[in-house]
Design a protein around this motif. Structure first.
Motif: not given
Length: 121
Positions: A43-50
């Protein structure tokens, strides 16, 4: 392994000895199958789940439902094993994930954890 063979054993006659050395092939030791490796996406705070789901669909060819399931695992648990296979292959997948901007690592698969995710041929 050394073997000694006597050529003659009569009284008063010199005994001739011959020594043979057998060599073992070192390749016989390398017959164990390759241990599977896992591709872990974090997980990262940058990429959207979609976007993460899109990457799993476009790169691995996963159906939308499987891609979404893996993406939610990344989001909720912080990581997901998204593929497994030979070390070189999984390392290539990790490089590809980095190209998509995802954080991915390679780890040795445990005997209990190899059933997660999917293997990409």
């Amino acid at each position: 392994m050394t073997t000694t063979v006597a050529a003659g054993t009569a009284i008063g006659v010199d005994v001739e000895e011959r020594t043979e050395t057998a060599e073992q092939s070192s390749t016989a030791v390398l017959v164990a199958p390759d241990i599977p490796w896992n591709l872990v996406v974090w997980n990262d705070p940058v990429n959207l789940m979609s976007y993460v789901s899109f990457v799993f669909q476009s790169y691995f060819g996963y159906p939308e439902a499987k891609a979404n399931k893996l993406m939610l695992e990344v989001h909720r648990k912080g990581r997901s094993i998204v593929a497994h296979g030979a070390k070189e292959q999984v390392e290539q997948h990790a490089v590809a994930m980095h190209g998509y901007g995802l954080w991915a690592t390679v780890e040795k698969a445990s005997s209990a954890g190899t059933g997660k995710g999917g293997a990409r041929g």
